[in-house]
Design a protein around this motif. Sequence first.
Motif, mmCIF file in Angstrom:
data_model
loop_
_atom_site.group_PDB
_atom_site.id
_atom_site.type_symbol
_atom_site.label_atom_id
_atom_site.label_comp_id
_atom_site.label_asym_id
_atom_site.label_seq_id
_atom_site.Cartn_x
_atom_site.Cartn_y
_atom_site.Cartn_z
ATOM 1 N N GLY A 136 35.900 -13.467 -18.389
ATOM 2 C CA GLY A 136 36.936 -13.313 -19.396
ATOM 3 C C GLY A 136 37.913 -12.198 -19.053
ATOM 4 O O GLY A 136 37.517 -11.134 -18.578
ATOM 5 N N ARG A 137 39.185 -12.441 -19.307
ATOM 6 C CA ARG A 137 40.236 -11.496 -18.951
ATOM 7 C C ARG A 137 40.741 -10.788 -20.207
ATOM 8 O O ARG A 137 41.683 -11.249 -20.853
ATOM 9 C CB ARG A 137 41.385 -12.234 -18.273
ATOM 10 C CG ARG A 137 40.965 -13.091 -17.087
ATOM 11 C CD ARG A 137 42.105 -13.997 -16.641
ATOM 12 N NE ARG A 137 41.726 -14.827 -15.502
ATOM 13 C CZ ARG A 137 42.545 -15.684 -14.905
ATOM 14 N NH1 ARG A 137 43.791 -15.811 -15.352
ATOM 15 N NH2 ARG A 137 42.135 -16.409 -13.879
ATOM 16 N N ASP A 138 40.111 -9.673 -20.547
ATOM 17 C CA ASP A 138 40.562 -8.939 -21.731
ATOM 18 C C ASP A 138 40.928 -7.491 -21.421
ATOM 19 O O ASP A 138 41.348 -6.754 -22.308
ATOM 20 C CB ASP A 138 39.506 -8.987 -22.833
ATOM 21 C CG ASP A 138 38.198 -8.304 -22.457
ATOM 22 O OD1 ASP A 138 38.089 -7.802 -21.318
ATOM 23 O OD2 ASP A 138 37.280 -8.278 -23.299
ATOM 24 N N GLY A 139 40.766 -7.075 -20.174
ATOM 25 C CA GLY A 139 41.163 -5.723 -19.794
ATOM 26 C C GLY A 139 40.260 -4.625 -20.298
ATOM 27 O O GLY A 139 40.611 -3.447 -20.228
ATOM 28 N N THR A 140 39.071 -4.975 -20.821
ATOM 29 C CA THR A 140 38.102 -3.977 -21.258
ATOM 30 C C THR A 140 36.826 -4.121 -20.439
ATOM 31 O O THR A 140 36.550 -5.187 -19.883
ATOM 32 C CB THR A 140 37.769 -4.117 -22.756
ATOM 33 O OG1 THR A 140 37.045 -5.348 -22.968
ATOM 34 C CG2 THR A 140 39.030 -4.140 -23.604
ATOM 35 N N VAL A 141 36.046 -3.062 -20.382
ATOM 36 C CA VAL A 141 34.824 -3.079 -19.578
ATOM 37 C C VAL A 141 33.604 -3.211 -20.479
ATOM 38 O O VAL A 141 33.181 -2.249 -21.125
ATOM 39 C CB VAL A 141 34.715 -1.810 -18.707
ATOM 40 C CG1 VAL A 141 33.433 -1.848 -17.870
ATOM 41 C CG2 VAL A 141 35.931 -1.678 -17.808
ATOM 42 N N GLY A 142 33.064 -4.423 -20.543
ATOM 43 C CA GLY A 142 31.824 -4.702 -21.241
ATOM 44 C C GLY A 142 30.749 -5.017 -20.217
ATOM 45 O O GLY A 142 30.925 -4.773 -19.017
ATOM 46 N N PRO A 143 29.623 -5.605 -20.660
ATOM 47 C CA PRO A 143 28.498 -5.869 -19.743
ATOM 48 C C PRO A 143 28.861 -6.751 -18.543
ATOM 49 O O PRO A 143 28.438 -6.478 -17.424
ATOM 50 C CB PRO A 143 27.475 -6.558 -20.656
ATOM 51 C CG PRO A 143 27.795 -6.070 -22.029
ATOM 52 C CD PRO A 143 29.272 -5.914 -22.067
ATOM 53 N N ALA A 167 34.452 7.550 -13.599
ATOM 54 C CA ALA A 167 33.587 6.785 -12.687
ATOM 55 C C ALA A 167 34.120 5.371 -12.501
ATOM 56 O O ALA A 167 34.082 4.817 -11.395
ATOM 57 C CB ALA A 167 32.165 6.754 -13.230
ATOM 58 N N LEU A 168 34.612 4.772 -13.585
ATOM 59 C CA LEU A 168 35.199 3.432 -13.508
ATOM 60 C C LEU A 168 36.393 3.438 -12.567
ATOM 61 O O LEU A 168 36.513 2.568 -11.683
ATOM 62 C CB LEU A 168 35.637 2.986 -14.905
ATOM 63 C CG LEU A 168 36.598 1.791 -14.982
ATOM 64 C CD1 LEU A 168 35.909 0.524 -14.487
ATOM 65 C CD2 LEU A 168 37.129 1.626 -16.405
ATOM 66 N N GLN A 169 37.290 4.388 -12.743
ATOM 67 C CA GLN A 169 38.490 4.452 -11.908
ATOM 68 C C GLN A 169 38.136 4.638 -10.429
ATOM 69 O O GLN A 169 38.736 4.004 -9.558
ATOM 70 C CB GLN A 169 39.379 5.594 -12.396
ATOM 71 C CG GLN A 169 39.973 5.345 -13.771
ATOM 72 C CD GLN A 169 40.653 6.578 -14.346
ATOM 73 O OE1 GLN A 169 40.223 7.708 -14.099
ATOM 74 N NE2 GLN A 169 41.697 6.372 -15.130
#
Length: 226
Positions: free
Chosen positions: A76-83, A39-41
């Motif tokens: 923030g740029r961390d490449g992960t999907v949080g809230p 779904a994210l993609q």
Amino acid sequence: MSESPSATPTTSPTATPTPTKTAPPEKLKIGSKGPAVLALQQRLTDLGYWNGKADGKFGGTTQQAVLAIQKAAGIGRDGTVGPKTQKALDAGVRPTAKSKAGSGYLVEINLKKQLLMFVKDGQVVATLNTSTGSNEHYVYQGQTYLADTPTGHFKVSRQIDGVRHGPLGDLFRPKYFNGGIAVHGSPSIPGYPASHGCARVSNAAINWIWATDKLPLKTKVWVYSS
């Protein structure tokens, strides 16, 4: 004969149910798999952040697209999907072009946001994470140089369909638009400026650019910092 008074019934106080604690959703990151990743993609693709074929596997290409939307959203740029990143996805955050309607097809490189955008008549049609000049000094053959990506209006003037073994490192399938400065593939595209001046994109992204002819010779390239 009087009746005995009836006993007043007693009621037990209703117990307050203990609220059930819901665990926050797990962050999506490199190595995540399943329907949530799929779904994210698909959402990233819908918003124009190129991330290859949606396959439900969170790899490096998906991470690059997540970095791109994080940059567009100013979070923030961390490449992960949080809230916060999920909120940006839900809100449909997209970068805006600097060029206007009637400008035709061009590539815009936003140095402040560290984004490379393919734009047609003022509308962004695809967005990539990029890493441009670090603006730090470096020494080459005894001379000191500034690792900057100059701003201005340029055109793609030459290209190499292969690896250019440059004096400062390898450039994969470079497309030069300002002297020795090019858009090229690299295995390292962090969330911040880190190059000697080129606009790095992932190797997968530069392969897509070549395969789809997204950056042919004579394409206009606008580089700006705000």
